[in-house]
Enzyme design. Sequence first.
Site, PDB file in Angstrom:
ATOM      1  N   GLU A 191      -8.075   1.751   6.020  1.00 57.61           N
ATOM      2  CA  GLU A 191      -8.192   1.985   7.459  1.00 57.61           C
ATOM      3  C   GLU A 191      -9.489   2.708   7.824  1.00 57.61           C
ATOM      4  O   GLU A 191     -10.127   2.386   8.829  1.00 57.61           O
ATOM      5  CB  GLU A 191      -6.990   2.795   7.957  1.00 57.61           C
ATOM      6  CG  GLU A 191      -5.684   2.016   8.041  1.00 57.61           C
ATOM      7  CD  GLU A 191      -5.635   1.115   9.272  1.00 57.61           C
ATOM      8  OE1 GLU A 191      -6.518   1.226  10.139  1.00 57.61           O
ATOM      9  OE2 GLU A 191      -4.701   0.295   9.355  1.00 57.61           O
ATOM     10  N   GLU A 246       0.804  -1.217   0.000  1.00 49.65           N
ATOM     11  CA  GLU A 246       0.000   0.000   0.000  1.00 49.65           C
ATOM     12  C   GLU A 246       0.843   1.276   0.000  1.00 49.65           C
ATOM     13  O   GLU A 246       1.901   1.329   0.628  1.00 49.65           O
ATOM     14  CB  GLU A 246      -0.912   0.031   1.232  1.00 49.65           C
ATOM     15  CG  GLU A 246      -2.000  -1.009   1.237  1.00 49.65           C
ATOM     16  CD  GLU A 246      -2.841  -0.939   2.498  1.00 49.65           C
ATOM     17  OE1 GLU A 246      -4.029  -1.322   2.423  1.00 49.65           O
ATOM     18  OE2 GLU A 246      -2.323  -0.528   3.563  1.00 49.65           O
ATOM     19  N   GLU A 259     -12.118   1.171  10.331  1.00 44.76           N
ATOM     20  CA  GLU A 259     -12.269   1.794  11.642  1.00 44.76           C
ATOM     21  C   GLU A 259     -13.592   2.529  11.820  1.00 44.76           C
ATOM     22  O   GLU A 259     -14.221   2.430  12.880  1.00 44.76           O
ATOM     23  CB  GLU A 259     -11.105   2.758  11.900  1.00 44.76           C
ATOM     24  CG  GLU A 259      -9.766   2.064  12.097  1.00 44.76           C
ATOM     25  CD  GLU A 259      -8.667   3.022  12.497  1.00 44.76           C
ATOM     26  OE1 GLU A 259      -7.606   2.554  12.930  1.00 44.76           O
ATOM     27  OE2 GLU A 259      -8.863   4.253  12.374  1.00 44.76           O
ATOM     28  N   ASP A 296       5.418   9.787  23.324  1.00 43.13           N
ATOM     29  CA  ASP A 296       4.648   9.234  24.439  1.00 43.13           C
ATOM     30  C   ASP A 296       5.447   9.466  25.715  1.00 43.13           C
ATOM     31  O   ASP A 296       6.492   8.838  25.922  1.00 43.13           O
ATOM     32  CB  ASP A 296       4.400   7.742  24.206  1.00 43.13           C
ATOM     33  CG  ASP A 296       3.446   7.135  25.217  1.00 43.13           C
ATOM     34  OD1 ASP A 296       3.520   7.518  26.401  1.00 43.13           O
ATOM     35  OD2 ASP A 296       2.642   6.272  24.837  1.00 43.13           O
TER      36      ASP A 296
END
Length: 260
Positions: free
Chosen positions: A143, A134, A147, A169
Amino acid sequence: MNERLQYSHLMNYITKHNRKLSKTYTWNDDSQRVSATGFSNQRLRWSNKTSICLILSTLDNKFIACSRKHSFLYSEIVRCRSVFRKKRLFLTYTRFLKKKERPFLSSKLNVPLDDPGTEHNDIIFPGGLPKNEEDPIMCLSREIKEEINIDSKDIYIDSRFFVHLFIEDLLSNRVYETILFLGNTTLTSNEILNNFLANREIKSLVFLDALEKGLMCDVLRYVLAISQLKCFGSTGDKTELLYDKVTESEKKMAPRYGFD
Protein backbone atom coordinates in the site's frame (compact mmCIF):
# COMPACT_ATOMS: atom_id res chain seq x y z
CA MET A 1 -17.95 3.73 24.23
CA ASN A 2 -20.64 3.20 21.59
CA GLU A 3 -22.45 -0.12 22.21
CA ARG A 4 -21.78 -1.24 18.63
CA LEU A 5 -18.05 -1.09 19.30
CA GLN A 6 -18.28 -3.55 22.18
CA TYR A 7 -19.29 -6.36 19.81
CA SER A 8 -16.20 -6.24 17.59
CA HIS A 9 -14.85 -9.79 17.27
CA LEU A 10 -11.47 -8.36 16.27
CA MET A 11 -11.21 -6.09 19.30
CA ASN A 12 -12.34 -8.88 21.63
CA TYR A 13 -9.62 -11.16 20.26
CA ILE A 14 -6.93 -8.47 20.43
CA THR A 15 -7.83 -7.60 24.03
CA LYS A 16 -7.70 -11.26 25.04
CA HIS A 17 -4.33 -12.08 23.42
CA ASN A 18 -2.34 -8.80 23.58
CA ARG A 19 -1.34 -6.77 26.63
CA LYS A 20 -3.07 -3.39 26.72
CA LEU A 21 -0.60 -0.51 27.02
CA SER A 22 -3.03 2.27 27.93
CA LYS A 23 -6.67 3.09 28.41
CA THR A 24 -8.76 3.98 25.37
CA TYR A 25 -8.66 7.62 24.27
CA THR A 26 -11.36 9.19 22.10
CA TRP A 27 -11.33 12.32 19.94
CA ASN A 28 -13.88 13.71 17.53
CA ASP A 29 -14.47 16.47 15.01
CA ASP A 30 -17.48 17.40 12.87
CA SER A 31 -17.38 14.25 10.75
CA GLN A 32 -15.83 11.43 12.78
CA ARG A 33 -15.10 10.02 16.22
CA VAL A 34 -11.91 8.02 16.75
CA SER A 35 -11.19 5.71 19.70
CA ALA A 36 -7.59 4.49 20.08
CA THR A 37 -6.12 1.72 22.23
CA GLY A 38 -2.45 0.71 22.27
CA PHE A 39 -1.34 -2.93 22.61
CA SER A 40 1.90 -4.82 22.95
CA ASN A 41 2.27 -6.81 19.72
CA GLN A 42 1.99 -10.39 20.98
CA ARG A 43 -0.61 -12.10 18.82
CA LEU A 44 -2.11 -9.79 16.23
CA ARG A 45 -5.22 -10.80 14.35
CA TRP A 46 -6.59 -9.09 11.24
CA SER A 47 -9.12 -9.47 8.44
CA ASN A 48 -9.50 -8.16 4.91
CA LYS A 49 -12.07 -5.71 6.27
CA THR A 50 -9.58 -4.09 8.66
CA SER A 51 -7.36 -1.30 7.32
CA ILE A 52 -3.65 -1.56 8.10
CA CYS A 53 -2.01 1.88 8.25
CA LEU A 54 1.33 3.44 9.12
CA ILE A 55 2.35 6.69 10.78
CA LEU A 56 5.62 7.38 8.99
CA SER A 57 8.15 10.03 10.04
CA THR A 58 10.61 11.53 7.56
CA LEU A 59 14.31 12.22 7.99
CA ASP A 60 13.45 15.89 8.67
CA ASN A 61 10.97 14.96 11.43
CA LYS A 62 7.68 15.39 9.61
CA PHE A 63 4.85 12.87 9.48
CA ILE A 64 3.32 11.72 6.20
CA ALA A 65 -0.42 11.89 5.58
CA CYS A 66 -2.42 11.63 2.37
CA SER A 67 -5.11 13.84 0.87
CA ARG A 68 -7.74 11.59 -0.71
CA LYS A 69 -8.71 12.05 -4.34
CA HIS A 70 -12.40 11.69 -3.40
CA SER A 71 -14.07 12.60 -0.13
CA PHE A 72 -15.38 9.85 2.13
CA LEU A 73 -18.89 11.25 1.72
CA TYR A 74 -18.66 11.14 -2.07
CA SER A 75 -17.60 7.49 -1.94
CA GLU A 76 -20.50 6.72 0.40
CA ILE A 77 -23.06 8.47 -1.83
CA VAL A 78 -21.78 6.72 -4.96
CA ARG A 79 -21.79 3.33 -3.22
CA CYS A 80 -25.26 3.75 -1.70
CA ARG A 81 -28.18 2.13 -3.57
CA SER A 82 -30.98 4.14 -2.00
CA VAL A 83 -31.73 7.31 -3.96
CA PHE A 84 -33.46 8.77 -0.90
CA ARG A 85 -30.36 8.23 1.22
CA LYS A 86 -28.09 9.62 -1.50
CA LYS A 87 -30.11 12.84 -1.59
CA ARG A 88 -30.34 13.11 2.19
CA LEU A 89 -26.57 12.74 2.61
CA PHE A 90 -25.94 15.23 -0.18
CA LEU A 91 -28.34 17.88 1.14
CA THR A 92 -27.38 17.47 4.79
CA TYR A 93 -23.59 17.29 4.49
CA THR A 94 -22.72 19.15 1.29
CA ARG A 95 -19.80 20.95 2.95
CA PHE A 96 -18.01 17.62 3.48
CA LEU A 97 -17.75 17.09 -0.30
CA LYS A 98 -14.98 18.41 -2.51
CA LYS A 99 -15.95 21.45 -4.60
CA LYS A 100 -15.78 19.52 -7.88
CA GLU A 101 -17.91 16.69 -6.43
CA ARG A 102 -20.81 18.99 -5.49
CA PRO A 103 -21.98 20.09 -8.98
CA PHE A 104 -21.48 16.56 -10.30
CA LEU A 105 -23.72 15.03 -7.62
CA SER A 106 -26.17 17.92 -7.89
CA SER A 107 -26.67 17.08 -11.56
CA LYS A 108 -26.64 13.32 -11.00
CA LEU A 109 -29.24 13.45 -8.21
CA ASN A 110 -31.23 16.26 -9.79
CA VAL A 111 -30.86 18.37 -6.65
CA PRO A 112 -30.20 22.12 -7.06
CA LEU A 113 -27.00 23.54 -5.60
CA ASP A 114 -26.87 27.30 -5.12
CA ASP A 115 -23.48 27.76 -3.46
CA PRO A 116 -20.47 25.55 -4.27
CA GLY A 117 -19.02 26.45 -0.86
CA THR A 118 -15.42 26.07 0.29
CA GLU A 119 -13.04 23.23 -0.50
CA HIS A 120 -13.00 20.12 1.71
CA ASN A 121 -10.19 17.57 1.99
CA ASP A 122 -10.14 14.25 3.82
CA ILE A 123 -6.70 13.41 5.23
CA ILE A 124 -5.64 9.86 6.09
CA PHE A 125 -2.51 7.96 7.08
CA PRO A 126 -1.11 5.73 4.29
CA GLY A 127 -2.31 2.13 4.20
CA GLY A 128 -5.32 0.06 3.22
CA LEU A 129 -7.04 -3.32 3.26
CA PRO A 130 -4.93 -6.50 3.06
CA LYS A 131 -5.45 -8.92 0.21
CA ASN A 132 -6.26 -12.55 1.00
CA GLU A 133 -2.64 -13.70 0.73
CA GLU A 134 -1.22 -10.83 2.82
CA ASP A 135 -0.46 -10.29 6.48
CA PRO A 136 -0.36 -6.71 7.89
CA ILE A 137 3.34 -6.19 7.09
CA MET A 138 2.95 -7.32 3.48
CA CYS A 139 -0.13 -5.11 3.15
CA LEU A 140 1.76 -2.06 4.45
CA SER A 141 4.64 -2.59 2.05
CA ARG A 142 2.35 -2.83 -0.98
CA GLU A 143 0.00 0.00 0.00
CA ILE A 144 2.77 2.46 0.83
CA LYS A 145 4.47 1.78 -2.48
CA GLU A 146 1.18 2.21 -4.37
CA GLU A 147 -0.04 5.29 -2.49
CA ILE A 148 3.07 7.34 -1.75
CA ASN A 149 5.78 5.57 -3.80
CA ILE A 150 8.18 4.73 -0.98
CA ASP A 151 10.01 1.40 -1.19
CA SER A 152 10.10 -0.96 1.80
CA LYS A 153 13.92 -0.79 1.72
CA ASP A 154 13.63 2.87 2.80
CA ILE A 155 11.31 2.22 5.76
CA TYR A 156 11.93 1.04 9.32
CA ILE A 157 9.01 -0.11 11.45
CA ASP A 158 8.49 -0.38 15.21
CA SER A 159 6.72 -3.73 15.48
CA ARG A 160 6.77 -3.90 19.30
CA PHE A 161 3.27 -2.45 19.48
CA PHE A 162 0.22 -1.51 17.45
CA VAL A 163 -2.75 0.77 18.00
CA HIS A 164 -6.31 -0.36 17.35
CA LEU A 165 -8.69 2.35 16.10
CA PHE A 166 -12.46 2.45 15.97
CA ILE A 167 -13.40 5.13 13.44
CA GLU A 168 -17.04 6.18 13.60
CA ASP A 169 -18.16 8.09 10.51
CA LEU A 170 -20.71 10.52 11.95
CA LEU A 171 -22.11 11.33 8.50
CA SER A 172 -22.79 7.82 7.21
CA ASN A 173 -23.18 6.22 10.66
CA ARG A 174 -20.67 3.51 9.74
CA VAL A 175 -17.91 2.11 11.97
CA TYR A 176 -14.49 1.08 10.66
CA GLU A 177 -11.55 -0.64 12.35
CA THR A 178 -7.90 0.12 11.70
CA ILE A 179 -4.60 -1.31 12.93
CA LEU A 180 -1.98 1.43 13.11
CA PHE A 181 1.81 1.00 13.22
CA LEU A 182 4.64 3.50 13.64
CA GLY A 183 7.67 3.75 11.39
CA ASN A 184 10.29 6.06 9.92
CA THR A 185 11.91 6.53 6.54
CA THR A 186 15.45 7.44 5.54
CA LEU A 187 14.05 9.98 3.04
CA THR A 188 13.38 13.68 3.57
CA SER A 189 9.98 15.26 2.91
CA ASN A 190 11.35 16.93 -0.24
CA GLU A 191 12.66 13.61 -1.59
CA ILE A 192 9.28 12.00 -0.91
CA LEU A 193 7.42 14.85 -2.65
CA ASN A 194 9.70 14.61 -5.68
CA ASN A 195 9.06 10.86 -5.98
CA PHE A 196 5.31 11.05 -5.34
CA LEU A 197 2.84 10.37 -8.16
CA ALA A 198 -0.84 11.19 -7.78
CA ASN A 199 -2.95 8.05 -8.19
CA ARG A 200 -6.53 6.80 -8.16
CA GLU A 201 -6.76 7.07 -4.35
CA ILE A 202 -4.36 9.82 -3.29
CA LYS A 203 -4.35 13.34 -4.73
CA SER A 204 -1.42 14.80 -2.80
CA LEU A 205 0.71 14.44 0.32
CA VAL A 206 0.44 16.39 3.56
CA PHE A 207 3.26 16.65 6.09
CA LEU A 208 2.11 16.94 9.69
CA ASP A 209 3.82 18.38 12.74
CA ALA A 210 3.20 16.60 16.04
CA LEU A 211 2.38 19.95 17.69
CA GLU A 212 -0.42 20.86 15.27
CA LYS A 213 -4.07 20.89 16.28
CA GLY A 214 -6.67 18.50 14.89
CA LEU A 215 -7.87 14.93 15.20
CA MET A 216 -5.11 13.45 13.02
CA CYS A 217 -2.45 15.04 15.21
CA ASP A 218 -4.25 13.88 18.37
CA VAL A 219 -3.91 10.30 17.10
CA LEU A 220 -0.31 10.97 16.07
CA ARG A 221 0.64 12.22 19.53
CA TYR A 222 -1.05 9.23 21.15
CA VAL A 223 0.92 6.77 19.00
CA LEU A 224 4.18 8.59 19.74
CA ALA A 225 3.41 8.43 23.48
CA ILE A 226 2.71 4.69 23.26
CA SER A 227 6.05 4.18 21.49
CA GLN A 228 7.86 5.43 24.62
CA LEU A 229 6.43 2.63 26.78
CA LYS A 230 8.06 -0.71 27.54
CA CYS A 231 6.21 -3.29 25.44
CA PHE A 232 6.75 -6.33 27.67
CA GLY A 233 5.90 -9.64 25.99
CA SER A 234 6.04 -8.23 22.47
CA THR A 235 7.22 -10.44 19.62
CA GLY A 236 8.47 -7.42 17.64
CA ASP A 237 11.48 -5.10 17.64
CA LYS A 238 11.82 -1.32 17.95
CA THR A 239 13.64 -0.88 14.64
CA GLU A 240 13.21 -3.37 11.80
CA LEU A 241 13.67 -2.80 8.10
CA LEU A 242 10.24 -3.20 6.50
CA TYR A 243 11.78 -5.05 3.54
CA ASP A 244 13.24 -7.70 5.89
CA LYS A 245 9.90 -8.05 7.69
CA VAL A 246 8.11 -8.56 4.36
CA THR A 247 10.63 -11.22 3.30
CA GLU A 248 10.09 -12.99 6.62
CA SER A 249 6.30 -12.79 6.22
CA GLU A 250 6.41 -14.16 2.69
CA LYS A 251 8.34 -17.22 3.90
CA LYS A 252 5.78 -17.83 6.64
CA MET A 253 2.84 -17.40 4.28
CA ALA A 254 4.32 -19.55 1.47
CA PRO A 255 3.21 -22.97 2.80
CA ARG A 256 -0.28 -21.60 3.40
CA TYR A 257 -0.77 -20.18 -0.09
CA GLY A 258 1.67 -22.24 -2.13
CA PHE A 259 4.00 -19.38 -3.11
CA ASP A 260 7.16 -20.30 -4.99
